[in-house]
Design a protein around this motif. Structure first.
Motif, PDB file in Angstrom:
ATOM      1  N   SER A  22       0.885  -1.153   0.000  1.00  0.00           N
ATOM      2  CA  SER A  22       0.000   0.000   0.000  1.00  0.00           C
ATOM      3  C   SER A  22       0.924   1.203   0.000  1.00  0.00           C
ATOM      4  O   SER A  22       1.831   1.291   0.830  1.00  0.00           O
ATOM      5  N   LEU A  23       0.734   2.070  -0.965  1.00  0.00           N
ATOM      6  CA  LEU A  23       1.545   3.278  -1.080  1.00  0.00           C
ATOM      7  C   LEU A  23       0.604   4.448  -0.848  1.00  0.00           C
ATOM      8  O   LEU A  23      -0.388   4.599  -1.574  1.00  0.00           O
ATOM      9  N   PHE A  24       0.893   5.242   0.175  1.00  0.00           N
ATOM     10  CA  PHE A  24      -0.055   6.291   0.520  1.00  0.00           C
ATOM     11  C   PHE A  24       0.643   7.510   1.106  1.00  0.00           C
ATOM     12  O   PHE A  24       1.716   7.414   1.695  1.00  0.00           O
ATOM     13  N   PHE A  25      -0.023   8.660   0.926  1.00  0.00           N
ATOM     14  CA  PHE A  25       0.402   9.893   1.569  1.00  0.00           C
ATOM     15  C   PHE A  25      -0.280   9.983   2.924  1.00  0.00           C
ATOM     16  O   PHE A  25      -1.429   9.566   3.085  1.00  0.00           O
ATOM     17  N   PHE A  77      -5.352  17.102  -6.668  1.00  0.00           N
ATOM     18  CA  PHE A  77      -5.350  17.817  -7.943  1.00  0.00           C
ATOM     19  C   PHE A  77      -3.973  17.773  -8.598  1.00  0.00           C
ATOM     20  O   PHE A  77      -3.856  17.609  -9.814  1.00  0.00           O
ATOM     21  N   ALA A  78      -2.933  17.908  -7.798  1.00  0.00           N
ATOM     22  CA  ALA A  78      -1.573  17.848  -8.353  1.00  0.00           C
ATOM     23  C   ALA A  78      -1.299  16.464  -8.947  1.00  0.00           C
ATOM     24  O   ALA A  78      -0.697  16.351 -10.022  1.00  0.00           O
ATOM     25  N   LEU A  79      -1.739  15.418  -8.267  1.00  0.00           N
ATOM     26  CA  LEU A  79      -1.557  14.060  -8.795  1.00  0.00           C
ATOM     27  C   LEU A  79      -2.362  13.867 -10.073  1.00  0.00           C
ATOM     28  O   LEU A  79      -1.863  13.283 -11.047  1.00  0.00           O
ATOM     29  N   MET A  80      -3.604  14.370 -10.090  1.00  0.00           N
ATOM     30  CA  MET A  80      -4.432  14.241 -11.299  1.00  0.00           C
ATOM     31  C   MET A  80      -3.802  14.962 -12.482  1.00  0.00           C
ATOM     32  O   MET A  80      -3.767  14.428 -13.588  1.00  0.00           O
ATOM     33  N   ARG A  81      -3.307  16.184 -12.244  1.00  0.00           N
ATOM     34  CA  ARG A  81      -2.673  16.939 -13.339  1.00  0.00           C
ATOM     35  C   ARG A  81      -1.476  16.182 -13.907  1.00  0.00           C
ATOM     36  O   ARG A  81      -1.170  16.289 -15.087  1.00  0.00           O
ATOM     37  N   ALA A  82      -0.799  15.416 -13.061  1.00  0.00           N
ATOM     38  CA  ALA A  82       0.368  14.643 -13.503  1.00  0.00           C
ATOM     39  C   ALA A  82      -0.033  13.279 -14.079  1.00  0.00           C
ATOM     40  O   ALA A  82       0.828  12.523 -14.516  1.00  0.00           O
ATOM     41  N   LEU A 139     -12.099  18.639   9.754  1.00  0.00           N
ATOM     42  CA  LEU A 139     -10.714  19.108   9.668  1.00  0.00           C
ATOM     43  C   LEU A 139     -10.527  19.750   8.288  1.00  0.00           C
ATOM     44  O   LEU A 139      -9.984  19.147   7.366  1.00  0.00           O
ATOM     45  N   GLU A 140     -11.015  20.990   8.176  1.00  0.00           N
ATOM     46  CA  GLU A 140     -11.055  21.661   6.873  1.00  0.00           C
ATOM     47  C   GLU A 140      -9.674  21.861   6.255  1.00  0.00           C
ATOM     48  O   GLU A 140      -9.499  21.702   5.052  1.00  0.00           O
ATOM     49  N   ALA A 141      -8.685  22.223   7.047  1.00  0.00           N
ATOM     50  CA  ALA A 141      -7.347  22.424   6.490  1.00  0.00           C
ATOM     51  C   ALA A 141      -6.772  21.105   5.973  1.00  0.00           C
ATOM     52  O   ALA A 141      -6.121  21.074   4.927  1.00  0.00           O
ATOM     53  N   LEU A 142      -7.027  20.004   6.680  1.00  0.00           N
ATOM     54  CA  LEU A 142      -6.574  18.693   6.212  1.00  0.00           C
ATOM     55  C   LEU A 142      -7.281  18.325   4.913  1.00  0.00           C
ATOM     56  O   LEU A 142      -6.660  17.815   3.984  1.00  0.00           O
ATOM     57  N   ARG A 143      -8.589  18.605   4.837  1.00  0.00           N
ATOM     58  CA  ARG A 143      -9.338  18.343   3.608  1.00  0.00           C
ATOM     59  C   ARG A 143      -8.772  19.168   2.445  1.00  0.00           C
ATOM     60  O   ARG A 143      -8.576  18.671   1.344  1.00  0.00           O
ATOM     61  N   MET A 144      -8.453  20.431   2.724  1.00  0.00           N
ATOM     62  CA  MET A 144      -7.900  21.295   1.678  1.00  0.00           C
ATOM     63  C   MET A 144      -6.528  20.784   1.227  1.00  0.00           C
ATOM     64  O   MET A 144      -6.220  20.767   0.039  1.00  0.00           O
ATOM     65  N   PHE A 145      -5.696  20.356   2.182  1.00  0.00           N
ATOM     66  CA  PHE A 145      -4.399  19.773   1.830  1.00  0.00           C
ATOM     67  C   PHE A 145      -4.600  18.558   0.927  1.00  0.00           C
ATOM     68  O   PHE A 145      -3.946  18.408  -0.104  1.00  0.00           O
ATOM     69  N   ARG A 146      -5.519  17.688   1.306  1.00  0.00           N
ATOM     70  CA  ARG A 146      -5.799  16.475   0.527  1.00  0.00           C
ATOM     71  C   ARG A 146      -6.246  16.832  -0.900  1.00  0.00           C
ATOM     72  O   ARG A 146      -5.840  16.198  -1.871  1.00  0.00           O
ATOM     73  N   LEU A 161      -4.179  10.242   1.048  1.00  0.00           N
ATOM     74  CA  LEU A 161      -4.483   9.682  -0.278  1.00  0.00           C
ATOM     75  C   LEU A 161      -3.713   8.384  -0.470  1.00  0.00           C
ATOM     76  O   LEU A 161      -2.518   8.323  -0.174  1.00  0.00           O
ATOM     77  N   SER A 162      -4.393   7.380  -1.008  1.00  0.00           N
ATOM     78  CA  SER A 162      -3.753   6.090  -1.302  1.00  0.00           C
ATOM     79  C   SER A 162      -3.551   5.942  -2.801  1.00  0.00           C
ATOM     80  O   SER A 162      -4.492   6.104  -3.583  1.00  0.00           O
ATOM     81  N   LEU A 163      -2.313   5.641  -3.186  1.00  0.00           N
ATOM     82  CA  LEU A 163      -1.996   5.429  -4.592  1.00  0.00           C
ATOM     83  C   LEU A 163      -2.111   3.955  -4.979  1.00  0.00           C
ATOM     84  O   LEU A 163      -2.471   3.631  -6.101  1.00  0.00           O
ATOM     85  N   VAL A 164      -1.754   3.071  -4.070  1.00  0.00           N
ATOM     86  CA  VAL A 164      -1.824   1.626  -4.278  1.00  0.00           C
ATOM     87  C   VAL A 164      -2.399   1.027  -3.003  1.00  0.00           C
ATOM     88  O   VAL A 164      -1.957   1.361  -1.910  1.00  0.00           O
ATOM     89  N   LEU A 165      -3.395   0.144  -3.147  1.00  0.00           N
ATOM     90  CA  LEU A 165      -3.980  -0.535  -1.990  1.00  0.00           C
ATOM     91  C   LEU A 165      -3.820  -2.035  -2.148  1.00  0.00           C
ATOM     92  O   LEU A 165      -4.459  -2.627  -3.017  1.00  0.00           O
ATOM     93  N   ASN A 166      -2.949  -2.630  -1.342  1.00  0.00           N
ATOM     94  CA  ASN A 166      -2.763  -4.078  -1.312  1.00  0.00           C
ATOM     95  C   ASN A 166      -2.568  -4.666  -2.715  1.00  0.00           C
ATOM     96  O   ASN A 166      -3.295  -5.551  -3.143  1.00  0.00           O
ATOM     97  N   ASP A 167      -1.568  -4.185  -3.402  1.00  0.00           N
ATOM     98  CA  ASP A 167      -1.295  -4.629  -4.767  1.00  0.00           C
ATOM     99  C   ASP A 167       0.212  -4.532  -5.017  1.00  0.00           C
ATOM    100  O   ASP A 167       0.972  -4.083  -4.175  1.00  0.00           O
ATOM    101  N   VAL A 168       0.615  -4.936  -6.210  1.00  0.00           N
ATOM    102  CA  VAL A 168       2.017  -4.821  -6.606  1.00  0.00           C
ATOM    103  C   VAL A 168       2.303  -3.351  -6.905  1.00  0.00           C
ATOM    104  O   VAL A 168       1.485  -2.658  -7.514  1.00  0.00           O
ATOM    105  N   LEU A 169       3.450  -2.874  -6.473  1.00  0.00           N
ATOM    106  CA  LEU A 169       3.826  -1.480  -6.663  1.00  0.00           C
ATOM    107  C   LEU A 169       4.348  -1.277  -8.085  1.00  0.00           C
ATOM    108  O   LEU A 169       5.363  -1.860  -8.464  1.00  0.00           O
ATOM    109  N   PRO A 170       3.650  -0.468  -8.892  1.00  0.00           N
ATOM    110  CA  PRO A 170       4.123  -0.233 -10.268  1.00  0.00           C
ATOM    111  C   PRO A 170       5.489   0.453 -10.290  1.00  0.00           C
ATOM    112  O   PRO A 170       5.758   1.333  -9.474  1.00  0.00           O
ATOM    113  N   ASP A 171       6.331   0.042 -11.236  1.00  0.00           N
ATOM    114  CA  ASP A 171       7.656   0.654 -11.389  1.00  0.00           C
ATOM    115  C   ASP A 171       7.528   2.152 -11.608  1.00  0.00           C
ATOM    116  O   ASP A 171       6.726   2.610 -12.413  1.00  0.00           O
ATOM    117  N   GLY A 172       8.323   2.911 -10.881  1.00  0.00           N
ATOM    118  CA  GLY A 172       8.401   4.354 -11.080  1.00  0.00           C
ATOM    119  C   GLY A 172       7.335   5.170 -10.381  1.00  0.00           C
ATOM    120  O   GLY A 172       7.446   6.400 -10.324  1.00  0.00           O
TER     121      GLY A 172
END
Length: 181
Positions: A15-18, A116-121, A104-111, A54-65
């Motif tokens: 699991s890869l997560f922020f 959005f930055a991840l989506m743009r990328a 936790l509005e500031a935490l929600r805003m950070f998330r 935010l979770s990028l990978v949940l209980n799976d193989v970690l993609p290269d890069g």
């Protein structure tokens, strides 16, 4: 004559997560709270306490890069430090959690900024359900009613990318970035 089949090397699930982590003083307070619970279960190690944003990978193989791409995006996030406050405790069959009474509005805003930055990328992340900020205190245990507790609060001054090796109770901090305007 026996034939041995070649086996692919075991690929550990990840699991890869922020996340944001409690300050050291608050980890100690949370540790005292965990020790005071009499509901059984397996306590979370204090060095693993966190709020998943935010979770990028949940209980799976970690993609290269992927981890490298995510670290580059994380370095671009701009937001001032903010405070989180948890003042409720609830326990179910699967876990005991710290929860906030107020959003936790500031935490929600950070998330949102990070998302959005991840989506743009072009980096996908898990978007299932509503975001419910919490700190897991233990796994398993007996259910208990939700109760109010003395508030546990800390100033979030940085965030991390964590690679969790499923089934190994192992967290590797891939990167850490300060919050700044």
């Amino acid at each position: 004559m026996s034939t041995m089949l070649a086996q692919a090397p075991f690929a550990a699930n990840h699991s890869l997560f922020f996340a944001v982590r409690p300050a050291e003083e608050e980890r100690a307070r949370i540790g005292d709270l965990i020790a005071s619970l009499r509901i059984g279960g397996v306590p979370m190690r204090l060095d693993r306490l966190h709020i998943t944003t935010l979770s990028l990978v949940l209980n799976d193989v970690l993609p290269d890069g992927l981890a490298q791409e995510a670290t580059e995006i994380a370095a671009s996030i701009r937001m001032p430090a903010f405070r989180v406050i948890f003042d409720r405790l609830v326990g179910g069959n699967r876990s005991a959690l710290l929860l906030p009474s107020e959003p936790l509005e500031a935490l929600r805003m950070f998330r949102e900024r990070l998302g959005f930055a991840l989506m743009r990328a072009g980096i996908a992340f898990e978007q299932s359900g509503r975001f419910t900020p919490h700190v897991t205190l233990l796994y398993g245990g007996q259910p208990m009613p939700e109760i109010e507790i003395e508030p546990i609060s800390w100033l979030v001054e940085d965030f991390v990318l964590i690679d969790s090796f499923i089934g190994e109770t192992k967290h590797v901090e891939v990167g850490r970035w300060p919050l700044r305007s």
